[in-house]
Scaffold this active site. Structure first.
Site, PDB file in Angstrom:
ATOM      1  CB  SER A  56      -0.911  -0.002   1.235  1.00  0.00           C
ATOM      2  OG  SER A  56      -1.546   1.257   1.408  1.00  0.00           O
ATOM      3  CE1 TYR A  91      -4.122  -2.089   5.609  1.00  0.00           C
ATOM      4  CE2 TYR A  91      -3.062  -0.077   4.835  1.00  0.00           C
ATOM      5  CZ  TYR A  91      -3.739  -1.239   4.572  1.00  0.00           C
ATOM      6  OH  TYR A  91      -4.036  -1.580   3.274  1.00  0.00           O
TER       7      TYR A  91
END
Length: 372
Positions: A222, A235
Site C-alpha cells: 500500500s 496498518y
C-alpha cells in the site's frame, strides 16, 4: 456527493475526468516519441531549415522523451533478463495454478473469478468461502496468520491440486484505531494477516517454485507503507515491512537460489473501493477527486494480470499520485505537512468502522452500529 435536496445530477464524463486520465492521454501524445517526432517533420515540410529553433527545439524535446522511454525499457529488460530482439514465450494460462490469499472478497475475489475465466486453476485461501460459479476455483479454509494452518493446507494443495506456479498475497485487515487504543489482539491480527502471512505462504510455496526455477509472487502492499497518518500506525507499519521484504526476496532469488526466472511484483495502491475501507471518509471536493481518485478493484486486477501475463517483475503504483509517495520523506517537512493536510488523511479514519475480518472477541457489528 450531493447536498441533501440538491437536484444536480453528476455527468458521467465530467466525473470520470481525473489526473490519471490526463496522464494517460499525455503519455500517448505530448510524451509519446511516436507523436512528438512528427512535430519537427511538420515544420521541415513547411520549408524551415534544420537549424531553425522551431525545428531544433522539437527535435531536442523528442530526443529527451525518447531517451526517457528507452531507459525505462532497458531497465525493465534488465530486471527481467529480457532480450533486445526476442519476446518471451507466451504464458500458457491453462498450466498455471494460482494461490490467492483473501480471495473471498474485494480484489482477491475479482482476481480469482477473472483468472478462472482464462481456464486457470485458482486456489483461494480465506477464513470465508468464495462465492463463485467457476468450477476451477478451489476454496480451502485457512487462517493465514497462523503458520500451522498454512503449513497443513499447503501440503493438501500440493497433493490435491498441484504445485502452485503463482502466489498472490492479497489478504489484508485494518483496525482504524489510535496507537494507545489498539488491543494486543488488534496488533497481532494486523501483523499476522498483513505481514506474517506473507512469510508463511512463501515458506510453504516458494521452495517448489525455486525447484522449478519459475513462478510469480505478487505482494499486495500500500502507499501507506511509505507514509503514516492518524489511526493507521499498525496498518502502515505492516505494509512498510512488505516493501523491504519484497526487495530482499528479489535479491535472494537472484543471488542465492539462482532463480531469477521467479518474478516478484509488488502492488502499492491508494484507496481501493472495497469493503475493507468502505467506511473511510475521504474529502469530497473536486480538487481531491481530481488529483487523488479512488481506485476501482477492476483497475488493480487488470494491472496484476498484465504483470503476470507479461512474466515480468514490476512495481505497480495506483493511481498516478501514488508514484510520488516514496518521495514524500525526502521533501522539506513543511511541504510534507502540507501534503498531509491536503490529503485529509489524518481525519479520514475518524469515524471508521471495521466491517471485515472481525474477530470473535470484537463487539458484534450490528450492536456497534447501534451505539453510533
Amino acid at each position: 456527493m450531493n447536498a441533501p435536496g440538491s437536484s444536480y445530477e453528476p455527468a458521467p464524463i465530467y466525473d470520470s475526468v481525473d489526473i490519471d486520465m490526463v496522464v494517460k492521454v499525455l503519455s500517448q501524445t505530448a510524451f509519446s516519441p511516436f507523436f512528438t517526432c512528427f512535430i519537427p517533420i511538420f515544420y521541415v515540410f513547411q520549408g524551415y531549415e534544420f537549424t531553425n529553433p522551431v525545428v531544433l527545439v522539437p527535435c531536442l524535446y523528442c530526443a529527451a522523451v525518447s531517451a526517457f522511454w528507452l531507459l525505462k525499457w532497458i531497465s525493465q529488460l534488465y530486471r527481467n533478463q529480457g532480450s533486445f530482439f526476442f519476446k518471451p514465450e507466451p504464458l500458457d494460462w491453462s498450466e498455471q495454478i494460482v494461490v490467492i490469499t483473501g480471495g473471498a472478497s474485494g480484489v482477491g475475489e475479482l482476481l480469482a473469478n477473472t483468472l478462472a475465466v482464462r481456464n486457470v486453476t485458482v486456489v483461494v485461501l480465506d477464513i470465508n468461502p468464495i462465492v463463485t460459479e467457476n468450477h476451477n476455483v478451489v476454496y480451502y479454509p485457512c487462517d493465514i496468520s497462523k503458520w500451522e494452518e498454512v503449513e497443513a493446507v499447503s501440503k493438501r494443495i500440493i497433493d490435491e491440486v498441484g504445485q502452485p506456479t503463482m502466489l498472490v498475497n492479497n489478504a489484508g485487515v485494518v483496525q482504524g484505531k489510535l496507537i494507545v487504543d489498539l488491543t494486543p489482539n488488534d496488533v497481532y491480527q494486523t501483523f499476522g494477516v498483513n505481514t506474517l502471512a506473507h512469510f508463511w505462504t512463501l515458506k510453504a510455496f516458494l521452495p517448489g517454485m525455486i525447484k522449478n526455477k519459475t513462478g510469480h509472487i505478487v505482494t499486495m502492499s500500500s502507499i501507506m507503507g511509505f507514509v503514516g497518518c492518524v489511526r493507521m500506525a499498525d496498518y502502515s507499519a505492516s505494509k512498510a515491512a512488505l516493501v523491504t521484504m519484497n526487495e530482499s526476496l528479489r535479491y535472494e532469488l537472484d543471488n542465492v537460489y539462482n532463480a531469477p526466472g521467479i518474478r516478484t511484483t509488488i502492488v502499492c495502491p491508494a484507496h481501493i473501493l472495497t469493503p475493507l475501507f468502505s467506511t473511510v471518509q475521504l474529502p469530497s471536493n473536486r480538487f481531491f477527486q481530481f488529483f487523488a481518485p479512488s481506485v476501482a478493484p477492476v483497475t488493480v486486477v487488470k494491472e496484476i494480470i498484465t504483470a503476470l501475463d507479461a512474466q515480468q517483475s514490476r512495481t505497480i503504483y495506483l493511481p498516478f499520485y501514488a508514484n510520488l509517495s516514496p518521495a514524500l520523506r525526502m521533501i522539506p517537512s513543511y511541504l510534507r505537512d502540507l501534503c498531509q493536510k491536503l490529503s485529509g488523511a489524518d481525519h479520514s479514519m475518524r469515524n471508521f468502522t471495521k466491517v471485515t475480518a472481525r474477530r470473535p472477541d470484537e463487539e458484534d457489528l450490528s450492536v456497534a452500529n447501534g451505539k453510533e
